[in-house]
Design a protein around this motif. Sequence first.
Motif, short mmCIF file in Angstrom:
data_model
loop_
_atom_site.label_atom_id
_atom_site.label_comp_id
_atom_site.label_asym_id
_atom_site.label_seq_id
_atom_site.Cartn_x
_atom_site.Cartn_y
_atom_site.Cartn_z
N VAL A 270 -45.93 -3.50 36.21
CA VAL A 270 -45.14 -2.55 35.41
C VAL A 270 -46.09 -1.80 34.49
CG1 VAL A 270 -43.44 -2.38 33.54
CG2 VAL A 270 -42.97 -3.82 35.52
N GLU A 271 -45.88 -0.48 34.37
CA GLU A 271 -46.72 0.33 33.50
C GLU A 271 -45.99 0.69 32.22
OE1 GLU A 271 -48.33 3.67 35.64
OE2 GLU A 271 -49.35 2.35 37.08
N TYR A 272 -46.72 0.62 31.12
CA TYR A 272 -46.19 0.97 29.80
C TYR A 272 -46.95 2.21 29.34
CZ TYR A 272 -45.11 -4.01 30.19
OH TYR A 272 -44.70 -5.24 30.64
N VAL A 273 -46.25 3.33 29.25
CA VAL A 273 -46.85 4.58 28.80
C VAL A 273 -46.50 4.74 27.32
CG1 VAL A 273 -46.92 7.08 29.11
CG2 VAL A 273 -46.60 5.57 31.09
N ILE A 274 -47.54 4.78 26.51
CA ILE A 274 -47.35 4.86 25.06
C ILE A 274 -47.86 6.21 24.60
CG2 ILE A 274 -47.82 3.76 22.85
CD1 ILE A 274 -48.14 1.15 24.47
N ASP A 275 -46.92 7.08 24.22
CA ASP A 275 -47.24 8.45 23.82
C ASP A 275 -47.58 8.55 22.33
OD1 ASP A 275 -46.68 9.71 26.34
OD2 ASP A 275 -44.54 9.44 25.94
N ASN A 276 -48.26 9.62 22.00
CA ASN A 276 -48.53 9.99 20.61
C ASN A 276 -49.21 8.89 19.80
OD1 ASN A 276 -47.33 12.58 20.90
ND2 ASN A 276 -45.33 11.58 20.78
N VAL A 277 -50.24 8.29 20.39
CA VAL A 277 -51.03 7.27 19.70
C VAL A 277 -52.08 7.97 18.87
CG1 VAL A 277 -52.56 5.29 19.97
CG2 VAL A 277 -50.62 5.59 21.54
N GLU A 278 -52.01 7.81 17.57
CA GLU A 278 -52.99 8.43 16.68
C GLU A 278 -54.20 7.50 16.55
OE1 GLU A 278 -53.28 10.70 12.37
OE2 GLU A 278 -51.52 9.49 12.83
N LEU A 279 -55.38 8.04 16.84
CA LEU A 279 -56.60 7.24 16.80
C LEU A 279 -57.14 7.18 15.37
CD1 LEU A 279 -58.21 8.52 20.11
CD2 LEU A 279 -57.03 6.34 19.72
N LEU A 280 -56.70 6.17 14.66
CA LEU A 280 -57.12 5.95 13.28
C LEU A 280 -58.22 4.89 13.24
CD1 LEU A 280 -53.60 6.02 11.57
CD2 LEU A 280 -55.26 7.88 11.80
N ASP A 281 -58.51 4.40 12.06
CA ASP A 281 -59.62 3.49 11.82
C ASP A 281 -59.73 2.34 12.83
OD1 ASP A 281 -61.81 2.33 10.49
OD2 ASP A 281 -60.45 1.06 9.33
N SER A 282 -58.67 1.63 13.07
CA SER A 282 -58.78 0.47 13.98
C SER A 282 -57.69 0.48 15.05
CB SER A 282 -58.74 -0.83 13.18
OG SER A 282 -57.51 -0.93 12.49
N THR A 283 -57.30 1.67 15.51
CA THR A 283 -56.31 1.74 16.58
C THR A 283 -56.84 1.05 17.82
OG1 THR A 283 -55.53 3.85 15.69
CG2 THR A 283 -54.85 3.29 17.94
N ILE A 284 -58.04 1.43 18.24
CA ILE A 284 -58.72 0.77 19.36
C ILE A 284 -60.01 0.19 18.78
CG2 ILE A 284 -59.82 1.07 21.61
CD1 ILE A 284 -56.80 1.65 21.68
N HIS A 285 -60.20 -1.09 18.95
CA HIS A 285 -61.44 -1.68 18.47
C HIS A 285 -61.84 -2.86 19.36
CE1 HIS A 285 -58.34 -4.05 16.38
NE2 HIS A 285 -59.22 -5.02 16.34
N MET A 286 -63.07 -3.32 19.15
CA MET A 286 -63.60 -4.44 19.91
C MET A 286 -64.04 -5.51 18.91
SD MET A 286 -66.78 -4.61 22.57
CE MET A 286 -65.97 -3.94 24.01
N ASN A 287 -63.76 -6.76 19.27
CA ASN A 287 -64.16 -7.89 18.44
C ASN A 287 -64.61 -9.01 19.38
OD1 ASN A 287 -64.56 -9.63 16.32
ND2 ASN A 287 -62.39 -9.98 15.92
N ASP A 288 -65.85 -9.43 19.23
CA ASP A 288 -66.42 -10.49 20.07
C ASP A 288 -66.23 -10.20 21.56
OD1 ASP A 288 -67.32 -11.99 17.88
OD2 ASP A 288 -65.41 -13.06 17.70
N GLY A 289 -66.46 -8.95 21.95
CA GLY A 289 -66.38 -8.58 23.35
C GLY A 289 -64.97 -8.39 23.89
#
Length: 177
Positions: A110-129
């Motif tokens: 199943v696919e979840y399409v999430i619209d209007n995601v604002e890329l702020l400080d920690s919207t997408i981040h990486m921690n320990d790989g």
Amino acid sequence: MQSKFSFLFFVCLMFASACNNSDEKDASSYEQSTSIASYMQPCTGVNQKLCVLADGKLFYDEIEGFTYMWGYTYELTVEVNEDGSPSADASSKQYSLVSINSSVEDELGVEYVIDNVELLDSTIHMNDGEYFFLSQSFECEDTALCESLLNMNNSGGIVTITFKYMGNGVINLISWN
């Protein structure tokens, strides 16, 4: 006889008063059924975070005793308590889990399409790989795809992100634009 009558009157008055107090408590507490969607959406209160969709609307609060897992639709019974003195950024209601009436897992893929995601400080981040979409960990179908999105983080840009359900609460980023 007069003192006996006064004593009985006093006892009845105390009993009635006790009943009124319990009625007042019950008036500020009630149960309700709530449907929780199988995916979360970004929402902004004090900070950007992920919110569940409860009865089709963003739900900013926590439900005490309930642990949400992506990919599952829930039917819950919750107890709602009115909080007479919430903090400035909090709801005037507190929610506690009474029961999970049903829990249905989405089909794999199943696919979840999430619209209007604002890329702020920690919207997408990486921690320990490990990659995170706000607080939700996710896997990458294509590392270059995830890295390009990670590099755009904190740009203020608006994107649409698509995740695919892999089972057991695991989601996989398959595209963004």
